[in-house]
Design an enzyme around this catalytic site. Structure first.
Site, short mmCIF file in Angstrom:
data_model
loop_
_atom_site.label_atom_id
_atom_site.label_comp_id
_atom_site.label_asym_id
_atom_site.label_seq_id
_atom_site.Cartn_x
_atom_site.Cartn_y
_atom_site.Cartn_z
N ASP A 1 -3.79 2.31 -5.35
CA ASP A 1 -2.53 2.30 -4.58
C ASP A 1 -2.29 1.04 -3.75
O ASP A 1 -1.45 1.05 -2.86
CB ASP A 1 -2.42 3.57 -3.72
CG ASP A 1 -2.96 3.40 -2.31
OD1 ASP A 1 -3.97 2.68 -2.15
OD2 ASP A 1 -2.36 3.97 -1.39
N GLU A 2 -3.02 -0.04 -4.04
CA GLU A 2 -2.73 -1.26 -3.27
C GLU A 2 -2.88 -2.52 -4.10
O GLU A 2 -3.67 -2.57 -5.05
CB GLU A 2 -3.57 -1.35 -1.99
CG GLU A 2 -5.02 -1.16 -2.21
CD GLU A 2 -5.87 -1.38 -0.96
OE1 GLU A 2 -5.61 -2.33 -0.20
OE2 GLU A 2 -6.81 -0.61 -0.79
N ASP B 1 0.86 -1.19 0.00
CA ASP B 1 0.00 0.00 0.00
C ASP B 1 0.89 1.24 0.00
O ASP B 1 1.81 1.36 0.83
CB ASP B 1 -0.89 -0.02 1.25
CG ASP B 1 -2.01 1.02 1.18
OD1 ASP B 1 -3.18 0.65 1.32
OD2 ASP B 1 -1.69 2.21 0.99
P1 TTP Z 1 -5.32 5.14 0.98
O1 TTP Z 1 -4.32 4.07 0.75
O2 TTP Z 1 -6.50 4.83 1.84
O3 TTP Z 1 -4.61 6.40 1.65
P2 TTP Z 1 -3.18 7.02 1.41
O4 TTP Z 1 -2.38 6.22 0.45
O5 TTP Z 1 -3.35 8.47 1.05
O6 TTP Z 1 -2.54 6.98 2.86
P3 TTP Z 1 -1.95 5.72 3.66
O7 TTP Z 1 -0.51 6.05 3.91
O8 TTP Z 1 -2.75 5.69 4.93
O9 TTP Z 1 -2.16 4.52 2.82
O10 TTP Z 1 -5.88 5.67 -0.40
C1 TTP Z 1 -5.07 5.81 -1.55
C2 TTP Z 1 -5.43 7.06 -2.33
O11 TTP Z 1 -6.80 7.02 -2.70
C3 TTP Z 1 -5.24 8.33 -1.52
O12 TTP Z 1 -3.92 8.84 -1.63
C4 TTP Z 1 -6.27 9.23 -2.12
C5 TTP Z 1 -7.36 8.32 -2.62
N1 TTP Z 1 -8.52 8.37 -1.70
C6 TTP Z 1 -9.60 9.21 -1.97
O13 TTP Z 1 -9.59 9.89 -3.00
N2 TTP Z 1 -10.62 9.27 -1.08
C7 TTP Z 1 -10.66 8.55 0.08
O14 TTP Z 1 -11.62 8.65 0.88
C8 TTP Z 1 -9.56 7.68 0.36
C9 TTP Z 1 -9.55 6.85 1.61
C10 TTP Z 1 -8.52 7.62 -0.55
MG MG Z 2 -2.23 4.13 0.69
#
Ligand code: TTP
Ligand code: MG
Length: 353
Positions: free
Chosen positions: A109-110, A15
């Protein structure tokens, strides 16, 4: 130890850290270290995400922009650039694919990776992956390692950002007991609230709840969660587009006219094909030779082996045999070799044990 010779799977959940915000930081180095959120600066806008300095102020995804600004006065708002994030995501997934063909992207992103067939320790694979992604893209990832998807996902969140964490069968249940139920993926806010209303706030509390009760509280999902928190999750990593063949070819600026000139290409091409297979932990049963004449006539030969291989010498011997069987009547402009009937390296190993 978890390795290819037990029935225990080796799964990774990768992730990206603060993904959209991390891309903005990368593209605007002058902003590094400052609190950044990615959102349109509208009256009713919400944050897609924010970087870790912004999280120190309590900011998070889905928070209204006005609230974020109030909590973090120096906040820098960047408008989203989804095309750019998509391209960066593809670059990262491309690197992940070189580690395992068994990859399931689950969002921008995962992704889950099944690396059961890698002989190396999963932590070493994760470390190598994390530094390669950082070196090649400038982005930071966290990696969770476990023997099932549910725990791998939980583990990737454990030491964010830039963390690597493994959950082994021995860790269950003690390690998980103190975790808040909010951490359970798939439960959602309503599910977590339903549990919290009954005083069930940690996974430890959840262990004490019997299956029928959990089903009553959470509906259908209750049964899955009952099993998952106990490490019973055999969901496979779902590979959408498995590769059917792999190969390489070359078009010459000047046509080749002799058999000897073609034969001289075989060792190098066979080595490259062997390397490409090995890099992906694949073996192949069928090998192909492809020639195209200056008049664009296509000549192909193929041969299947009784067992799968990635060995350069065997491939070379096979390609040479196929070339011997071709009559070279015209100048050749293109030469290629490829492999199909691919399988994972571990499948081959299993046959030998
Ligand atoms: P996430 O992996 O949930 O968050 P992140 O990568 O920003 O942070 P983390 O380090 O906790 O993993 O989500 C990935 C991307 O998806 C995030 O950068 C932006 C987008 N996203 C949205 O647009 N809306 C949302 O509500 C969420 C949770 C994520
Ligand atoms: Mg993330």
């Amino acid at each position: 130890m978890i390795d290819a010779h037990t029935n225990v799977r080796k799964l990774l959940h990768v992730d990206l850290d603060a993904f959209f915000a991390a891309v903005e930081e990368l593209d605007h180095p002058e902003l590094a270290g400052k609190p950044i959120a990615v959102a349109n600066d509208h009256r009713r806008g919400i944050l897609t995400t924010c970087n870790y300095p912004a999280r120190a102020f309590g900011l998070h995804s889905a928070m209204p922009v006005f609230q974020a600004k109030a909590r973090c006065p120096g906040l820098i708002l960047m408008p989203p650039r989804f095309e750019r994030y998509k391209a960066m995501s593809e670059s990262v997934f491309k690197i992940l694919r070189t580690y395992s063909r068994r990859i399931e992207p689950v969002s921008i992103d995962e992704a889950y990776l099944d690396v059961t067939s890698h002989p190396e320790d999963a932590v070493l694979i994760a470390e190598s992956l994390r530094s390669e992604v950082l070196d090649l893209t400038g982005l930071s990832i966290s990696v969770g390692i476990s023997y099932n998807k549910f725990f791998a996902k939980l583990a990737s969140d454990w030491q964010k950002p830039h963390g690597i964490f493994q959950i082994t069968p021995d860790d269950v249940p003690d390690l998980l007991a103190p975790l808040p139920v909010r951490k359970i993926h798939g439960l959602g806010r309503t599910g977590a609230q339903a549990l919290e209303r009954f005083g069930i706030t940690t996974i430890g509390d959840l262990y004490a709840v019997e299956r029928p009760v959990l089903e009553r509280l959470l509906g259908k999902q209750g049964d899955a969660i009952y099993r998952y928190i106990r490490g019973r999750d055999d969901r496979p990593v779902e590979v959408s587009h498995e590769r059917k063949s792999i190969g390489m070819e070359r078009t010459f600026s000047e046509d080749l006219t002799t058999r000897a000139a073609l034969a001289a290409l075989i060792p190098g091409f066979s080595k490259r094909l062997s390397d490409a297979l090995k890099k992906r932990h694949l073996v192949a049963r069928t090998f192909h030779l492809k020639l195209k004449t200056s008049a664009f006539k296509l000549i192909t030969r193929s041969h299947s082996l009784p067992d799968a291989t990635s060995d350069a010498e065997r491939i070379e011997a096979l390609e040479s045999l196929m070339l011997d069987a071709v009559e070279i009547e015209a100048p050749i402009r293109l030469f290629g070799v490829s492999a199909s009937n691919l399988s994972d390296e571990d499948v081959r190993q299993l046959r030998f044990f």
